[in-house]
Design a protein around this motif. Structure first.
Motif, PDB file in Angstrom:
ATOM      1  N   SER A 270      55.814  13.626  38.459  1.00  0.00           N
ATOM      2  CA  SER A 270      55.042  12.533  37.852  1.00  0.00           C
ATOM      3  C   SER A 270      53.612  12.493  38.390  1.00  0.00           C
ATOM      4  CB  SER A 270      55.739  11.188  38.066  1.00  0.00           C
ATOM      5  OG  SER A 270      55.933  10.926  39.436  1.00  0.00           O
ATOM      6  N   LEU A 271      53.417  12.994  39.617  1.00  0.00           N
ATOM      7  CA  LEU A 271      52.059  13.107  40.155  1.00  0.00           C
ATOM      8  C   LEU A 271      51.258  14.108  39.335  1.00  0.00           C
ATOM      9  CD1 LEU A 271      49.825  12.686  42.295  1.00  0.00           C
ATOM     10  CD2 LEU A 271      50.989  14.393  43.718  1.00  0.00           C
ATOM     11  N   LEU A 272      51.869  15.240  39.033  1.00  0.00           N
ATOM     12  CA  LEU A 272      51.180  16.263  38.241  1.00  0.00           C
ATOM     13  C   LEU A 272      50.821  15.771  36.847  1.00  0.00           C
ATOM     14  CD1 LEU A 272      52.921  19.723  38.794  1.00  0.00           C
ATOM     15  CD2 LEU A 272      50.639  19.021  39.490  1.00  0.00           C
ATOM     16  N   GLU A 273      51.643  14.862  36.312  1.00  0.00           N
ATOM     17  CA  GLU A 273      51.412  14.351  34.953  1.00  0.00           C
ATOM     18  C   GLU A 273      50.127  13.541  34.823  1.00  0.00           C
ATOM     19  OE1 GLU A 273      54.612  12.787  32.266  1.00  0.00           O
ATOM     20  OE2 GLU A 273      55.616  12.666  34.204  1.00  0.00           O
ATOM     21  N   ILE A 274      49.639  13.011  35.927  1.00  0.00           N
ATOM     22  CA  ILE A 274      48.487  12.107  35.881  1.00  0.00           C
ATOM     23  C   ILE A 274      47.275  12.826  35.305  1.00  0.00           C
ATOM     24  CG2 ILE A 274      46.888  10.714  37.254  1.00  0.00           C
ATOM     25  CD1 ILE A 274      49.210  10.185  39.168  1.00  0.00           C
ATOM     26  N   LYS A 275      46.709  12.275  34.266  1.00  0.00           N
ATOM     27  CA  LYS A 275      45.561  12.869  33.597  1.00  0.00           C
ATOM     28  C   LYS A 275      44.359  12.887  34.535  1.00  0.00           C
ATOM     29  CE  LYS A 275      43.091  12.753  29.215  1.00  0.00           C
ATOM     30  NZ  LYS A 275      42.890  12.048  27.931  1.00  0.00           N
ATOM     31  N   GLY A 276      43.728  14.025  34.628  1.00  0.00           N
ATOM     32  CA  GLY A 276      42.550  14.149  35.480  1.00  0.00           C
ATOM     33  C   GLY A 276      42.836  14.771  36.831  1.00  0.00           C
ATOM     34  N   LEU A 277      44.122  14.844  37.200  1.00  0.00           N
ATOM     35  CA  LEU A 277      44.470  15.468  38.474  1.00  0.00           C
ATOM     36  C   LEU A 277      44.324  16.973  38.331  1.00  0.00           C
ATOM     37  CD1 LEU A 277      45.767  14.960  41.378  1.00  0.00           C
ATOM     38  CD2 LEU A 277      47.864  15.787  40.319  1.00  0.00           C
ATOM     39  N   GLY A 278      43.323  17.518  38.998  1.00  0.00           N
ATOM     40  CA  GLY A 278      43.058  18.949  38.907  1.00  0.00           C
ATOM     41  C   GLY A 278      43.323  19.661  40.219  1.00  0.00           C
ATOM     42  N   PRO A 279      43.017  20.959  40.273  1.00  0.00           N
ATOM     43  CA  PRO A 279      43.276  21.755  41.474  1.00  0.00           C
ATOM     44  C   PRO A 279      42.598  21.225  42.729  1.00  0.00           C
ATOM     45  CG  PRO A 279      42.798  23.175  39.610  1.00  0.00           C
ATOM     46  CD  PRO A 279      42.510  21.781  39.168  1.00  0.00           C
ATOM     47  N   LYS A 280      41.341  20.784  42.618  1.00  0.00           N
ATOM     48  CA  LYS A 280      40.615  20.320  43.815  1.00  0.00           C
ATOM     49  C   LYS A 280      41.229  19.053  44.390  1.00  0.00           C
ATOM     50  CE  LYS A 280      36.081  22.429  43.152  1.00  0.00           C
ATOM     51  NZ  LYS A 280      34.633  22.184  43.120  1.00  0.00           N
ATOM     52  N   ALA A 281      41.591  18.113  43.506  1.00  0.00           N
ATOM     53  CA  ALA A 281      42.197  16.863  43.988  1.00  0.00           C
ATOM     54  C   ALA A 281      43.525  17.152  44.667  1.00  0.00           C
ATOM     55  CB  ALA A 281      42.395  15.892  42.825  1.00  0.00           C
ATOM     56  N   LEU A 282      44.308  18.066  44.099  1.00  0.00           N
ATOM     57  CA  LEU A 282      45.603  18.388  44.691  1.00  0.00           C
ATOM     58  C   LEU A 282      45.421  19.106  46.031  1.00  0.00           C
ATOM     59  CD1 LEU A 282      48.510  17.864  43.985  1.00  0.00           C
ATOM     60  CD2 LEU A 282      48.625  20.114  42.895  1.00  0.00           C
ATOM     61  N   ARG A 283      44.375  19.941  46.124  1.00  0.00           N
ATOM     62  CA  ARG A 283      44.092  20.596  47.407  1.00  0.00           C
ATOM     63  C   ARG A 283      43.712  19.566  48.464  1.00  0.00           C
ATOM     64  NH1 ARG A 283      41.575  24.752  44.187  1.00  0.00           N
ATOM     65  NH2 ARG A 283      39.462  24.018  44.602  1.00  0.00           N
ATOM     66  N   ALA A 284      42.925  18.582  48.065  1.00  0.00           N
ATOM     67  CA  ALA A 284      42.522  17.537  49.006  1.00  0.00           C
ATOM     68  C   ALA A 284      43.727  16.734  49.484  1.00  0.00           C
ATOM     69  CB  ALA A 284      41.501  16.614  48.351  1.00  0.00           C
ATOM     70  N   ILE A 285      44.628  16.415  48.563  1.00  0.00           N
ATOM     71  CA  ILE A 285      45.854  15.689  48.918  1.00  0.00           C
ATOM     72  C   ILE A 285      46.692  16.529  49.877  1.00  0.00           C
ATOM     73  CG2 ILE A 285      48.069  14.873  48.013  1.00  0.00           C
ATOM     74  CD1 ILE A 285      46.586  13.937  45.510  1.00  0.00           C
ATOM     75  N   ALA A 286      46.788  17.844  49.589  1.00  0.00           N
ATOM     76  CA  ALA A 286      47.572  18.737  50.446  1.00  0.00           C
ATOM     77  C   ALA A 286      47.012  18.782  51.860  1.00  0.00           C
ATOM     78  CB  ALA A 286      47.602  20.142  49.843  1.00  0.00           C
ATOM     79  N   LEU A 287      45.701  18.891  51.961  1.00  0.00           N
ATOM     80  CA  LEU A 287      45.069  18.975  53.279  1.00  0.00           C
ATOM     81  C   LEU A 287      45.240  17.664  54.046  1.00  0.00           C
ATOM     82  CD1 LEU A 287      43.481  20.797  55.143  1.00  0.00           C
ATOM     83  CD2 LEU A 287      41.376  19.932  54.125  1.00  0.00           C
TER      84      LEU A 287
END
Length: 360
Positions: A270-287
């Motif tokens: 459901s996190l991935l489903e969020i419109k606008g969530l791209g690779p950079k935002a996911l990398r920032a969350i991961a870090l």
């Protein structure tokens, strides 16, 4: 079937000439019809999900095994071949290259309305498979082609392709609904390639803790996440090519973190489903997850052919139009016999094929 699912292909110039594409459509129509008669729609989807079989199909239709254009042209030929016969077979194809890929959801809805079945699960599958391969599997390949094959019963197969401009290589991703246990953990039906890249892989089995921690972080108030990012920016980051300080610029990320906070996703899907969530935002969350919770970031590429009628660019040899047309004629006759119940003719074709292939 073993894990295969991704094929890396060197780029070739040129395109399939009209005379060849016209024959590809005719032969594709015969193959689709014959396979559905003998094996059923679901088996056809299963075969498509195997990158080796798909590549072989491209060879039969006139593409040499390493032509990158095989993906877009073969799926295009299959789609054209099925046009007007979708409801008869209960088999549908939506999507394509560039703008056609964007129109996939509406195509699915249109087919569902004419065929009288539910479009919502299919639209969801189309959207999420694309999001996973664009965002959750960060391998340096950007999707430009997306096609979903599906039945009126709700079974589906997705074939999509991404481009790595720096390597001049295209990568193909295969999905199949029958074997899918999760959209976000080891989801591909297969992987087949010789070239691997440094990949930030949220779908790896080893990334389960990272996925959970990422969801927890995404639920926090944006101000809290930004504060943690600002702390990280003052530290020395590990030497990584995929995650840099430029990727975690707080000014660029605040809006998407506000969306994730408002959404309060239940899980990584459901996190991935969020419109606008791209690779950079996911990398920032991961870090941020790694710094706060100590969850490791997994860098693991998920990635682990034959000629029949020649190749579109005369490699390894020109397409013999006479033999190609004869193949179509034979296939049509086999279908005609099958339709009137003479399945023994198809069995005879199989026996003849085995005799031809036998080295004795």
């Amino acid at each position: 079937m073993n894990k295969t699912g991704i094929a890396n292909l060197p780029l070739h110039s040129g395109r399939a000439p009209y005379w060849l594409f016209k024959r590809m459509v005719a032969l594709s129509r015969a193959i689709i019809e014959l396979m559905i008669i003998e094996f059923g729609r679901e088996e056809f989807l299963r075969r498509l999900s195997d990158p080796y079989w798909f590549q072989s199909l491209g060879c039969v239709l006139g593409f040499d095994w390493h032509s990158s254009g095989v993906t877009t042209t073969v799926t295009g030929a299959l789609k054209e071949a099925l046009k007007g016969m979708e409801n008869e077979f209960g088999l549908f194809i939506a999507g394509g290259k560039a703008q056609r890929a964007i129109q996939t959801p509406q195509e699915i809805i249109n087919y569902a309305e004419s065929g009288g079945f539910d479009s919502e699960p299919l639209v969801y599958a189309s959207r999420l498979t694309a999001k996973v391969d664009n965002v959750a599997v960060q391998d340096g390949f950007n999707l430009y082609h997306h096609t979903i094959f599906f039945t009126s019963d709700g079974h589906w197969c997705v074939i999509q392709q991404g481009m790595n401009e720096s390597l001049s290589i295209a990568r193909r991703y295969h999905w199949l609904s029958f074997t899918l246990k999760s959209f976000v953990e080891e989801p591909h039906e297969a992987v087949c390639c010789d070239v691997k890249t440094e990949t930030l892989n949220f779908t790896a089995k080893e990334s389960s803790d990272l996925r959970r921690a990422s969801v927890i972080v995404s639920k926090e108030k944006p101000e809290k996440i930004i504060k943690e990012i600002q702390k990280i920016s003052e530290l020395k980051l590990p030497k990584r090519h995929l995650i840099t300080l430029n990727d975690i610029n707080p000014q660029h990320l605040y809006k998407i973190f506000l969306k994730t906070y408002e959404k309060q996703p239940e899980n990584f899907e459901s996190l991935l489903e969020i419109k606008g969530l791209g690779p950079k935002a996911l990398r920032a969350i991961a870090l941020t997850s790694e710094i706060i919770y100590g969850t490791p970031i997994v860098f693991k590429d998920p990635a682990k052919f034959s000629f029949a009628h020649g190749g579109k660019d005369r490699t390894p040899y020109p397409v013999d139009r006479r033999i190609y047309d004869k193949t179509i004629e034979v296939m049509k006759k086999a279908i005609s016999y099958a339709k009137i119940g003479r399945m023994e003719k198809i069995s005879a074709l199989r026996r003849i094929s085995k005799i031809i292939e036998s080295p004795y």
